[in-house]
Design an enzyme around this catalytic site. Structure first.
Site, PDB file in Angstrom:
ATOM      1  N   ASP A  38      46.534  43.599  31.988  1.00  0.00           N
ATOM      2  CA  ASP A  38      45.218  43.218  32.579  1.00  0.00           C
ATOM      3  C   ASP A  38      45.020  44.255  33.509  1.00  0.00           C
ATOM      4  O   ASP A  38      45.303  45.448  33.497  1.00  0.00           O
ATOM      5  CB  ASP A  38      45.258  41.828  33.115  1.00  0.00           C
ATOM      6  N   LYS A  95      48.702  33.190  32.872  1.00  0.00           N
ATOM      7  CA  LYS A  95      48.259  34.437  33.600  1.00  0.00           C
ATOM      8  C   LYS A  95      49.462  34.899  34.859  1.00  0.00           C
ATOM      9  O   LYS A  95      50.041  33.970  35.325  1.00  0.00           O
ATOM     10  CB  LYS A  95      47.034  34.509  34.356  1.00  0.00           C
TER      11      LYS A  95
HETATM   12  P1  NDP Z   1      42.019  48.511  34.246  1.00  0.00           P
HETATM   13  O1  NDP Z   1      42.847  48.371  35.224  1.00  0.00           O
HETATM   14  O2  NDP Z   1      41.940  49.398  33.246  1.00  0.00           O
HETATM   15  O3  NDP Z   1      40.393  48.653  34.914  1.00  0.00           O
HETATM   16  C1  NDP Z   1      39.805  48.201  35.931  1.00  0.00           C
HETATM   17  C2  NDP Z   1      38.735  48.835  36.185  1.00  0.00           C
HETATM   18  O4  NDP Z   1      37.994  47.864  37.152  1.00  0.00           O
HETATM   19  C3  NDP Z   1      38.509  50.118  37.122  1.00  0.00           C
HETATM   20  O5  NDP Z   1      37.611  50.836  36.779  1.00  0.00           O
HETATM   21  C4  NDP Z   1      38.621  49.671  38.367  1.00  0.00           C
HETATM   22  O6  NDP Z   1      38.210  50.538  39.315  1.00  0.00           O
HETATM   23  C5  NDP Z   1      37.810  48.550  38.490  1.00  0.00           C
HETATM   24  N1  NDP Z   1      38.160  47.317  39.457  1.00  0.00           N
HETATM   25  C6  NDP Z   1      39.052  46.875  39.648  1.00  0.00           C
HETATM   26  N2  NDP Z   1      38.872  46.214  40.695  1.00  0.00           N
HETATM   27  C7  NDP Z   1      38.020  46.127  41.113  1.00  0.00           C
HETATM   28  C8  NDP Z   1      37.413  45.789  42.462  1.00  0.00           C
HETATM   29  N3  NDP Z   1      37.610  44.820  43.192  1.00  0.00           N
HETATM   30  N4  NDP Z   1      36.001  46.116  42.484  1.00  0.00           N
HETATM   31  C9  NDP Z   1      35.576  47.081  41.873  1.00  0.00           C
HETATM   32  N5  NDP Z   1      35.947  47.693  40.825  1.00  0.00           N
HETATM   33  C10 NDP Z   1      37.244  47.192  40.576  1.00  0.00           C
HETATM   34  O7  NDP Z   1      41.668  46.992  33.790  1.00  0.00           O
HETATM   35  P2  NDP Z   1      40.929  46.477  32.426  1.00  0.00           P
HETATM   36  O8  NDP Z   1      39.747  47.104  31.987  1.00  0.00           O
HETATM   37  O9  NDP Z   1      41.942  45.793  31.605  1.00  0.00           O
HETATM   38  O10 NDP Z   1      40.185  45.025  32.887  1.00  0.00           O
HETATM   39  C11 NDP Z   1      38.886  45.019  33.513  1.00  0.00           C
HETATM   40  C12 NDP Z   1      38.559  43.445  33.469  1.00  0.00           C
HETATM   41  O11 NDP Z   1      38.752  42.934  32.097  1.00  0.00           O
HETATM   42  C13 NDP Z   1      39.227  42.370  34.297  1.00  0.00           C
HETATM   43  O12 NDP Z   1      38.476  41.684  34.735  1.00  0.00           O
HETATM   44  C14 NDP Z   1      40.061  41.831  33.293  1.00  0.00           C
HETATM   45  O13 NDP Z   1      40.729  40.435  33.747  1.00  0.00           O
HETATM   46  C15 NDP Z   1      39.308  41.664  31.992  1.00  0.00           C
HETATM   47  N6  NDP Z   1      39.863  41.771  30.676  1.00  0.00           N
HETATM   48  C16 NDP Z   1      40.964  42.728  30.427  1.00  0.00           C
HETATM   49  C17 NDP Z   1      41.574  42.535  29.039  1.00  0.00           C
HETATM   50  C18 NDP Z   1      42.409  43.514  28.699  1.00  0.00           C
HETATM   51  O14 NDP Z   1      42.667  43.460  27.457  1.00  0.00           O
HETATM   52  N7  NDP Z   1      42.723  44.508  29.320  1.00  0.00           N
HETATM   53  C19 NDP Z   1      41.269  41.540  28.227  1.00  0.00           C
HETATM   54  C20 NDP Z   1      40.287  40.585  28.839  1.00  0.00           C
HETATM   55  C21 NDP Z   1      39.526  40.665  29.966  1.00  0.00           C
HETATM   56  P3  NDP Z   1      39.712  51.288  40.235  1.00  0.00           P
HETATM   57  O15 NDP Z   1      40.029  52.365  39.384  1.00  0.00           O
HETATM   58  O16 NDP Z   1      38.654  51.912  41.301  1.00  0.00           O
HETATM   59  O17 NDP Z   1      40.318  50.275  40.684  1.00  0.00           O
HETATM   60  O1  2IT Z   2      42.359  38.439  30.276  1.00  0.00           O
HETATM   61  C1  2IT Z   2      42.696  38.640  29.138  1.00  0.00           C
HETATM   62  O2  2IT Z   2      42.403  38.055  28.263  1.00  0.00           O
HETATM   63  C2  2IT Z   2      43.712  39.578  28.946  1.00  0.00           C
HETATM   64  N1  2IT Z   2      44.107  40.168  30.122  1.00  0.00           N
HETATM   65  C3  2IT Z   2      44.446  39.911  27.651  1.00  0.00           C
HETATM   66  C4  2IT Z   2      45.565  38.839  27.670  1.00  0.00           C
HETATM   67  C5  2IT Z   2      46.677  38.948  26.404  1.00  0.00           C
HETATM   68  O3  2IT Z   2      47.381  38.507  26.438  1.00  0.00           O
HETATM   69  O4  2IT Z   2      46.340  39.761  25.670  1.00  0.00           O
END
Ligand code: NDP
Ligand code: 2IT
Length: 447
Positions: free
Chosen positions: A168, A128
């Protein structure tokens, strides 16, 4: 606290070696506690000090990221890449840009990623990266300058067969594009060094949707197993980023009604069902606050404070924003309101006491390393397509994703049952993910 001596001594070591990194401690504690029966059954793991090795990253990179903002002022951020475990393949895992990022967050995410990637069945190690850079309020030009500086150092340490980052929080197609461009320029090679690329230059269909879709596929598989479906179910989805948006889209396609979404400021409640086009426009295109939704859809209500979303009555909750966003109070309310399933779209969004309460209360609880594995799974498929210099159809990538999520559900169920914890998907996911990595480490000798 477990009664297992190895587990306790390894946990003590983690506390001592990684002071102040509380999210990392939390992630390690949960995994180690699940592993006790496996360790007792297989003394070879303790003999080879597998636990001591698995909690220690193979490599930790921490670097200065200087860049010039639009006013010509020098800005300095900190960059990280934790290359945690390569027993199953090249390090693989996202990059997070958020002001809360520090080493403890990247270590927790890298550690979780080892077991998640193992569960996908694809050949990927765990890693990561990220930075405390805050993309909010920055111009495209500033984001590009930052990404170029970040990649100028990172490019020395990654590669299509070494370490393959992706997105992420705070890192999506725009940032991946800027980082890919800089990598190509500095290394003079066009390879699959990043996933989550745009479709014209090596991205995979379904990667954008993969985490959210995969989350809903695994919940759907669980619902089928208990004779139910999404049809007519009320769902809350926290967050409004990549994972939340595509989870909502798939829930709606399967006949469920998503009534609430959030961002870090607050949450919206739309009893008629969230209109996803409006959310996409606000969050993906305009990069504004979720609050704006209520100026378009007057029947919806906005409340300040993101954690209030758990007060919304629902059948299924999909926490998809960030770590520790669903605590014991939220869990109690969800249970009181009749919630039957919680599946983690985010990484570690549920606090340990809240997760325990769900398990004790027989609420189906699908932990992130299983439930959100669809994103990295399609990243793995993107790597496969890049190696083939070929691009699959949407239908093919989607079918592979669904198949991977169904297989994960079966495997975590089986592992939980084998060790006398039927229905405990936390234990099932940790054990199923661990065994493959541990056995590979045994095969590969003391490295
Ligand atoms: P984005 O940046 O697209 O969206 C993040 C969302 O979470 C936004 O709505 C944001 O709000 C909110 N957020 C972020 N930080 C905080 C905080 N400290 N408190 C409250 N709300 C928060 O990220 P993703 O959708 O990609 O990721 C969301 C989660 O999913 C994370 O935990 C990530 O690790 C996990 N994840 C992502 C993957 C991926 O493929 N993208 C794969 C697997 C897991 P705001 O706009 O106000 O910041
Ligand atoms: O938390 C996760 O699994 C991710 N942010 C996606 C990682 C990836 O390599 O696609």
């Amino acid at each position: 606290m477990s009664t297992n001596k190895t587990v306790e001594s390894v946990y003590e070591l983690v506390l001592k070696r990684n002071p102040g990194e509380k999210e990392f401690h939390q992630a390690v504690r949960e995994v180690l506690d699940s592993l006790v029966p496996v360790l007792e059954e297989n003394p070879a793991y303790a003999d080879a000090r597998i636990l001591e090795r698995i909690v220690e990253p193979e490599r930790v990179l921490m670097f200065r990221v200087p860049w010039l903002d639009d006013s010509g002022k020098v800005q300095v951020n900190r960059g990280f890449r934790v290359q945690f475990n390569s027993a199953l393949g090249p390090y693989k895992g996202g990059i997070r840009f958020h002001p809360s990022v520090y080493l403890g967050i990247i270590k927790f995410l890298g550690f979780e990623q080892i077991f998640k990637n193992s569960l996908t069945g694809l050949m990927m190690g765990g890693g990561k990266g990220g930075s405390d850079f805050d993309p909010k309020g920055k111009s495209d030009n500033e984001v590009m300058k930052f990404c170029q500086s970040f990649m100028t150092e990172l490019c020395k340490h990654i590669g299509a067969d070494t370490d393959v980052p992706a997105g992420d929080i705070g890192v999506g197609g725009r940032e991946i594009g800027f980082m890919f461009g800089q990598y190509k320029r500095l290394r003079n090679e066009f390879t699959g060094v990043l996933t989550g690329k745009k479709l014209n230059w090596g991205g995979s269909l379904v990667r954008t949707e993969a985490t959210g879709y995969g989350l809903v596929y695994i919940v759907d598989e669980h619902l089928k197993a208990i004779g139910k479906s999404f049809e007519g179910k009320t769902v809350t989805v926290s967050g409004s980023g990549n994972v939340a948006i595509y989870a909502t889209e798939k829930v709606q396609q399967l006949g469920g009604k998503v009534v609430a979404m959030s961002d870090s400021n607050g949450y919206i409640y739309d009893p008629q069902g969230i209109k996803l086009d409006a959310v996409k426009q606000i969050k993906e295109v305009e990069r504004k606050r979720i609050k704006e939704y209520t100026s378009i859809h007057k029947g919806a209500k906005y409340s300040e404070g993101c954690n209030g979303i758990w007060n919304v009555k629902c059948d299924i909750a999909l926490p998809s924003a960030t770590q520790n966003e669903l605590d014991i109070e939220g869990a109690k309310t969800l249970i009181k309101n009749g919630c039957i399933c919680v599946a983690e779209g985010a990484n570690m969004p549920t606090t340990p006491d809240a997760a325990d309460l769900f398990v004790e209360s027989k609420v189906a609880f699908l932990p992130g390393k299983a439930a959100n594995a669809g994103g990295v799974a399609v990243s793995g498929l993107e790597m496969a397509q890049n190696s083939q210099r070929y691009a699959w159809t949407f239908e093919r990538a989607d079918a592979e994703l669904k198949n991977i999520m169904v297989t994960i559900y079966k495997n975590i169920n089986k592992a939980a049952e084998k060790y006398g914890k039927k229905g405990n998907f936390i234990v099932g996911a940790n054990i199923a993910g661990f065994v493959k990595v541990a056995d590979s480490m045994l095969d590969q000798g003391v490295v």
